[in-house]
Enzyme design. Sequence first.
Site, PDB file in Angstrom:
ATOM      1  N   GLU A  93      -0.492  -2.680  -5.153  1.00 15.98           N
ATOM      2  CA  GLU A  93      -0.870  -2.040  -3.889  1.00 15.98           C
ATOM      3  C   GLU A  93      -0.711  -0.527  -3.993  1.00 15.98           C
ATOM      4  OE1 GLU A  93       0.851  -0.680   0.226  1.00 15.98           O
ATOM      5  OE2 GLU A  93       2.012  -2.171  -0.905  1.00 15.98           O
TER       6      GLU A  93
ATOM      7  N   ASP B 278      -4.044   1.709  -3.453  1.00 10.19           N
ATOM      8  CA  ASP B 278      -4.123   2.662  -2.347  1.00 10.19           C
ATOM      9  C   ASP B 278      -4.741   3.971  -2.821  1.00 10.19           C
ATOM     10  OD1 ASP B 278      -3.262   3.700   0.389  1.00 10.19           O
ATOM     11  OD2 ASP B 278      -2.150   5.045  -0.923  1.00 10.19           O
TER      12      ASP B 278
ATOM     13  N   ASP C 293      -2.440  -4.657   2.661  1.00  9.68           N
ATOM     14  CA  ASP C 293      -1.781  -4.376   1.383  1.00  9.68           C
ATOM     15  C   ASP C 293      -2.404  -5.190   0.249  1.00  9.68           C
ATOM     16  OD1 ASP C 293      -0.080  -2.686   2.727  1.00  9.68           O
ATOM     17  OD2 ASP C 293       1.654  -4.035   2.673  1.00  9.68           O
TER      18      ASP C 293
ATOM     19  N   GLU D 295      -5.673  -3.697  -1.020  1.00 15.34           N
ATOM     20  CA  GLU D 295      -5.423  -2.552  -1.899  1.00 15.34           C
ATOM     21  C   GLU D 295      -4.905  -3.019  -3.257  1.00 15.34           C
ATOM     22  OE1 GLU D 295      -4.493   0.948   1.368  1.00 15.34           O
ATOM     23  OE2 GLU D 295      -2.810  -0.092   0.416  1.00 15.34           O
TER      24      GLU D 295
END
Length: 239
Positions: free
Chosen positions: A45, A49, A118, A121
Amino acid sequence: MAAAQARDLAAWVERTFDHRPHDLADWERALTHASRAAPDYERFEFLGDRVLGLSMAEWLFETFPAEPEGALSKRFNTLVTGAVCAEIAREIGATAHLRLGKQARDDGAGDSDNILGDVLEALLGVLYREAGLDAARAIVRRLWADRIHAEAAVPQHPKSALQEWAAANQRKPPVYEIIERAGPGHAPRFTVRASIPKLAETTATGGSKQEAETAAATALLNEVSVAPPKKRRAPSATG
């Protein structure tokens, strides 16, 4: 993972991300919550991101060449929120492959915007590691295609819009206060009160403080905008 589950996951990854997985264990990890006694998605994650951020920033830069940095930032912040990522995770069927501990599943974590955002990502992070930035960029553009042009005008975040409304109407700035935090750590629920002092207030609940504040700001903005305060009458002249 059972052989049938592994085949199902591999087929889903290939169908969803246009990529045949190299290491299925990494894709499984990207779908695994910390409530399971197994490596979870948090490292992927972290990477995903940044992949999403770069891919989106580059796309907006190309798509809206006449807009200044402030307008691009508003578009960016609207498109990469946890709620939007969670919506996309649901659309691509990620919920069917989530790996949650029993208690987390019983608590409804499988529909948590925080967790689903989450996970999306994390999946982008794995894709980047296996197939590179070009592949990740292409998937971001496909998954967000209906959203990037959803608003012709630059979107305004509800909290910013409420702040501007208060200033334009000579009111004190909005105040946000957490009045309740409930639920387990993996699926918290925040209730926030938004108020413009001596005028109006609303409350809203969300899976994060930011989500609850945004919802409360939206509700309050709708309330005060329906009947904007009257202008103060100028003092009458005296002879």
